[in-house]
Structure formats: C-alpha cells, structure tokens
Motif scaffolding. Structure first.
Motif, short mmCIF file in Angstrom:
data_model
loop_
_atom_site.label_atom_id
_atom_site.label_comp_id
_atom_site.label_asym_id
_atom_site.label_seq_id
_atom_site.Cartn_x
_atom_site.Cartn_y
_atom_site.Cartn_z
N UNK A 153 -24.30 -38.09 16.76
CA UNK A 153 -25.57 -37.62 17.31
C UNK A 153 -26.67 -37.99 16.32
N UNK A 154 -27.87 -37.86 16.81
CA UNK A 154 -29.04 -38.16 16.01
C UNK A 154 -29.32 -37.03 15.03
N UNK A 196 -37.42 -42.86 20.95
CA UNK A 196 -37.36 -44.07 20.12
C UNK A 196 -36.07 -44.85 20.36
N UNK A 197 -35.05 -44.18 20.84
CA UNK A 197 -33.78 -44.86 21.10
C UNK A 197 -33.77 -45.55 22.45
N UNK A 198 -34.84 -45.43 23.22
CA UNK A 198 -34.84 -46.01 24.55
C UNK A 198 -35.50 -47.39 24.51
N UNK A 253 -36.68 -33.69 18.56
CA UNK A 253 -35.53 -34.19 19.32
C UNK A 253 -35.98 -35.19 20.38
N UNK A 294 -31.38 -34.45 16.69
CA UNK A 294 -30.59 -33.63 17.62
C UNK A 294 -29.86 -32.53 16.86
N UNK A 346 -39.51 -48.20 25.07
CA UNK A 346 -40.55 -47.54 24.28
C UNK A 346 -41.22 -48.53 23.32
N UNK A 394 -36.83 -48.54 17.26
CA UNK A 394 -36.47 -49.15 18.53
C UNK A 394 -35.14 -49.86 18.43
N UNK A 395 -34.16 -49.09 18.07
CA UNK A 395 -32.83 -49.65 17.91
C UNK A 395 -32.10 -49.65 19.25
N UNK A 454 -29.65 -48.56 22.00
CA UNK A 454 -29.18 -47.20 22.29
C UNK A 454 -27.70 -47.07 21.97
N UNK A 455 -27.39 -46.01 21.26
CA UNK A 455 -25.99 -45.80 20.91
C UNK A 455 -25.29 -45.21 22.12
N UNK A 456 -24.23 -45.85 22.50
CA UNK A 456 -23.50 -45.33 23.65
C UNK A 456 -22.29 -44.54 23.23
N UNK A 493 -16.95 -30.20 25.00
CA UNK A 493 -16.11 -30.45 23.83
C UNK A 493 -15.99 -29.20 22.97
N UNK A 511 -22.12 -32.62 27.62
CA UNK A 511 -20.84 -33.17 27.18
C UNK A 511 -20.39 -32.50 25.89
N UNK A 512 -21.34 -32.18 25.04
CA UNK A 512 -21.00 -31.44 23.81
C UNK A 512 -20.46 -30.06 24.14
N UNK A 549 -20.16 -41.49 22.39
CA UNK A 549 -20.19 -40.10 22.82
C UNK A 549 -20.19 -39.19 21.59
N UNK A 550 -20.96 -38.12 21.63
CA UNK A 550 -20.88 -37.18 20.51
C UNK A 550 -19.51 -36.50 20.45
N UNK A 551 -19.06 -36.26 19.25
CA UNK A 551 -17.78 -35.55 19.12
C UNK A 551 -17.97 -34.35 18.22
#
Lengths: 148, 377
Positions: free
Chosen positions: B28-29, A51-53, A45, B32, A56, B1-2, B4-6, A104, A100-101, B8-10
């Motif tokens: 989500x990833x 990696x998404x930051x 995780x 995750x 990095x 290195x994409x 960042x997804x902003x 929800x 946040x999850x 929100x998870x649902x």
C-alpha cells in the motif's frame, strides 16, 4: 466562553455542502475542490491515489489553516477526464482497496482466534467486551457489525 | 506519475492479544497506511464520562481535578455505532438513555487506613427518566452488550482498576457522571487507542530521516525488531531515490474500550464512509451545477464559467508554451510577472514569490511527499 463547539471540526452544519468545486479559469482541465470537515486523513490519501493514476498531471492538497476544518485539493488532468470524475475514480479505487483489505483482515483475525482459544486472546476472560458478537472469539463464526 | 501498482495489498497479523494487535501491511501507499493509522486513533467513536455532578467531595482533590480524571477512565464501548447516539443527534434535551450512560460513585472512608477510590467503585445505573419517557422509539438499547459503558476491567479480578483518588478517614466522594459518545477529534479521552506504533523502512534506506550521531551511526542507532523482516543493506549500496516505502509495521494498542479487532475493522469502515460521502458530495455537487447551468443567466456569464471542465476546443494535453510547462521543475501557474501584474486574482498563481500558490524554481510541485509552499504534493 465563546469557543465554538468542538464537533464543528468534523460535523457538517445544516445545509452545508460537503464538497465545493472551484473551477480554474487559467489552467486547462484543472479544478480546486474544497472538501469541508475533512483533514489530512482524507486529503493526503486522495492526493497519493490521484498521483498514481495515468490521467493526472497535477494533484496537491493543503489545509490552509489548522483551525479551519476543510482542505483544498487541486487537480489537473490530461484532458481525457474532468478533475471531478478523476477524483471520484480515485475514491472508488481506494474503497476497493479497503474492502479487499477488510476481507484479508477478517481472515487473519479468524486464524488468530483459532490459536487464541488455546491460550491467548480470549481464554482468561470469557468475553471482555460484553458479548455483542464483536469481541473475542465471536469474530470467526458469529455475526459482526459489518453484516448488515 | 508512476505506473499504477496492481499489486494487491496484503496483511499479516504477527501477534494478537486482548488489548493489542501487531500486523504488517504490504503493497500500500505510505499515505494510505498513514490515513489508516490516523483514522484508528482519532475517528472511532467510544463512550467516555463527559459530565460530572459532584454532590459531596471532601477529598483532598478539587472537583475539577476529579472530573478530569473520571473523563479519562476507559469505558467498554463495543458496537458504539449502533448502541448509542451522539447527544447532538438525539431528540432529548440534555441526555437520555439513548445517548448517555449514567454512572454513580459513592465512597466514604471509615477506616484508619488510606482508601483507594478506583474505577471499580463506579456503578452504571439506569437513567432516571426512563420510566416516564419511553415514547422515543430507539433500538439502541437492544444493541448494547451486557457491560456496555462499564469501566474497563471492572468485572475482571486480574485487571488492576484505575485509581481516581485516595481518601482517609472521614472523607467522602459522592458523584454522578454522565458518559457520552464522542470521537478523539473532540477530546483524546474518546480515543480507543492508547498507542499506535507505525514504522516503515527500519534501515532508513529511503533516507526519510537523518540520524544525529556522535561517532558511529550504527552503534548509536541500533535497529529494531522490525528490521528482521527486511534485507540488510550493503554498505556500498547506491541510494535508490525512486524507491518507495511498501511495508508498514503497525502495533495498535487499545485502552480496552474496544477490542483491537474492532478498532482495525471499524477504522477501515470509517475510511470507506469518508470516501463514500465524498463521492456522494461530488455527485450532488455536479447535479447542482447542471441545475444552475440550465437556469437562464441574465449577465451571460453562466455558460462560460459553468462549462469549465472540458473545453470543446481544448488545448493539447501539454500545451507547449502556456501555463503548464511540465518538465523537471514542473510548476503550474504561469509565473511570468509581466502577464500577471494587471489582473492578480486573489488565489492561484500570482507572482513567483508572493502567493502561497506560486512555486519557486527549487520548490517544484512535482517533488513527492514534500510540503512545498503550503501544498502537500
């Protein structure tokens, strides 16, 4: 007879440090962080979050041996932050996502509870979980274990 | 290195029943979602029978056979975090009312018919040392529900109990069990989940798997119900190799020891605890490092190694020639053998094909989601 206690796989021993940062002397802005008593659950995780930051350059983790209860996460940054700070940010970000999850999920469960009183979740057993406020219909209204 | 997804998870709960919840998790990833699955299966505490004292066993089953079966009977464990301690954390020597639950079973058959010994015969009894040993202050007992530690379904006439063994006329079983708190990493009997279904990409658009087939892949691999949630791919659709899984289908089924709500919520809470502990560990580690740096170093090595993080005359973000080469086959660790041959440290970046740290041309570090040379990158 000489098998170690199973809980040693996930409980820190007395005085054991949970985190150890091993600096990388050959690569700039890189470090390997050894995290004890944790496994793929956390390692993968964190790796994905790192990696998404944008800061990095490299993030990878490994569990060197399945019987050794730790993992290593190697991080190289672009030099604007140290690997530790980036790892910390990744953790904070993930905690934010989870809370946040959590909200929800709570909302979703409370909707379902309203439906459940008609003929689903809680109708045929008044409280299967012994009435501590964590089972069945108590979720929508009552106190639960997350309210401190 | 994409980027960042902003998003929100649902989450959307599709079905909620007494013992299972089916939900769809989005934005989500994959890592995750998988960690969430793992934590629900293996990191949530419950109570289960852990020790069995057998007084009389004249049944056909041997003692250890019965003990093993008893261990796997689910016991109601709601609010386990607060209601019971781990025996290893308790002040008692070997189990007290704060860290264990005692269940007794005494059945004998005096009938001509075969009799079933089931989990309904297990009776929770107060701990024997309770009267003399109330010095230990603990609020655990007040956090317990009425049926905490009882076998699941014992008070429910509609539920069928768990069969422990069958006895015939003249046979007897008399045992005393001690149930303790634990997690499934120690033994699977402590898992609150009997199954967690986890699916993504039902049409296999991402090609994370390949199906074996004889003649017709579509006829031999019918899609599941979750496929209704997704767009049917056209036959001539080109393969999008940058696509990532985004929608995850879960079904968490519990054994009754915890409610599905509790499993999901505690799963998230447990993950947060893990991350919070890591942040705390990082902070204290940094503090310790500063303390070491402030101490005088007799050999003068301290300053150099201590200040590794941000070199003042640091190289540019991507040094053009040295170790980090970037690019498509981005490998880290300079793998040119000539430079390494004199001082090979045990560990990072040795020769290209020796150590687990080095990476060959095909197994680049940048390939996501693949295990290359032991590193999951």
């Amino acid at each position: 007879m000489n098998a170690p206690n199973r809980y040693e796989l996930y409980v820190l021993e007395d005085g054991e440090k949970p985190v150890e940062v091993i600096e990388d002397t050959k690569i700039p802005n890189a470090a390997t962080i050894k995290i004890l008593k944790q496994d793929h659950t956390l390692g993968n995780m964190l790796r994905a979050q790192l990696l998404a930051m944008p800061e990095i350059l490299f993030a990878g983790y490994k569990v060197p041996h399945p019987l050794h209860p730790y993992f290593l996460i190697k991080i190289q940054t672009d030099g604007t932050v140290t690997p530790q700070i980036l790892l910390e940010r990744a953790c904070t970000k993930l905690i934010g996502t989870m809370s946040s999850l959590e909200t929800k999920f709570k909302r979703e469960f409370s909707y379902k509870d309203v439906e459940g009183t008609v003929g689903g979740v809680t109708s045929h057993l008044d409280d299967p979980y012994g009435g501590t406020g964590t089972g069945g219909s108590a979720w929508s209204t009552g106190r639960d274990y997350l309210d401190l | 290195m994409q980027a960042p997804e902003e998003l929100e998870p649902t989450v959307r709960i599709r079905e909620l029943a007494k013992d299972k919840v089916n939900f769809v998790l989005e934005n989500v990833d994959l890592a995750f979602a998988n960690s969430f699955r793992r934590v629900m299966m293996a990191d949530l505490p419950t109570v289960a029978i852990d020790m069995v004292e057998i007084e009389v066993n004249t049944t056909v089953l041997p003692d250890e056979f019965i003990a093993h079966r008893l261990g796997q009977i689910p016991l109601l464990s709601s609010n386990c975090d607060e209601a019971i301690r781990y025996t290893r954390d308790c002040t008692c020597l070997a189990g007290c009312s704060f860290c264990s639950i005692t269940l007794v079973l005494h059945v004998s058959c005096n009938d001509d018919n075969t009799m079933n010994v089931t989990s309904n015969h297990l009776e929770v009894t107060p701990h024997p040392e309770d009267q003399e040993q109330q010095a230990d202050p603990g609020e655990e007992l007040s956090k317990r529900g009425e049926y905490f530690g009882h076998p699941v379904g014992k008070n429910d006439p509609n539920a069928s109990p768990v069969l422990i063994c069958k006895i015939r006329k003249g046979q007897e079983l008399k045992i005393r069990c001690t149930a303790k708190k634990g997690i499934a990493k120690e033994h699977a009997k402590w898992s609150p989940c009997s199954a967690v279904a986890f699916e993504y990409d039902p049409y296999n658009k991402l090609r994370h798997t390949s199906y074996w087939f004889e003649t017709d892949i579509k006829a031999e691999w019918p899609v599941g119900d979750n496929a209704k949630e997704e767009e049917v791919p056209r036959d001539d659709e080109p393969f999008d190799y940058t696509a990532k899984p985004n929608k995850f289908y879960f079904e968490v089924e519990t054994d009754g020891s915890l409610s599905p709500q509790e499993v999901v919520m505690k799963g998230l809470a447990e993950l947060q605890t893990k991350l919070a502990n890591l942040i705390y560990g990082l902070k204290t580690q940094t503090q310790a490092e500063i303390d070491i740096m402030n101490e005088p170093q007799p050999n003068g090595a301290g300053a150099e190694t201590g200040a590794w993080g941000m070199p003042a005359s640091g190289p540019p973000a991507v040094p053009p020639t040295s170790a980090w080469s970037g690019g498509a086959s981005s490998q880290w660790g300079n793998t040119s053998p000539g430079q390494r041959s004199t001082s090979n440290p045990p560990g990072w970046g040795a020769s290209p094909n020796a150590g687990s740290w080095s990476s060959g041309a095909t197994a680049g570090w940048s390939s996501p989601g693949q295990q290359s040379n032991g590193w999951n990158v």
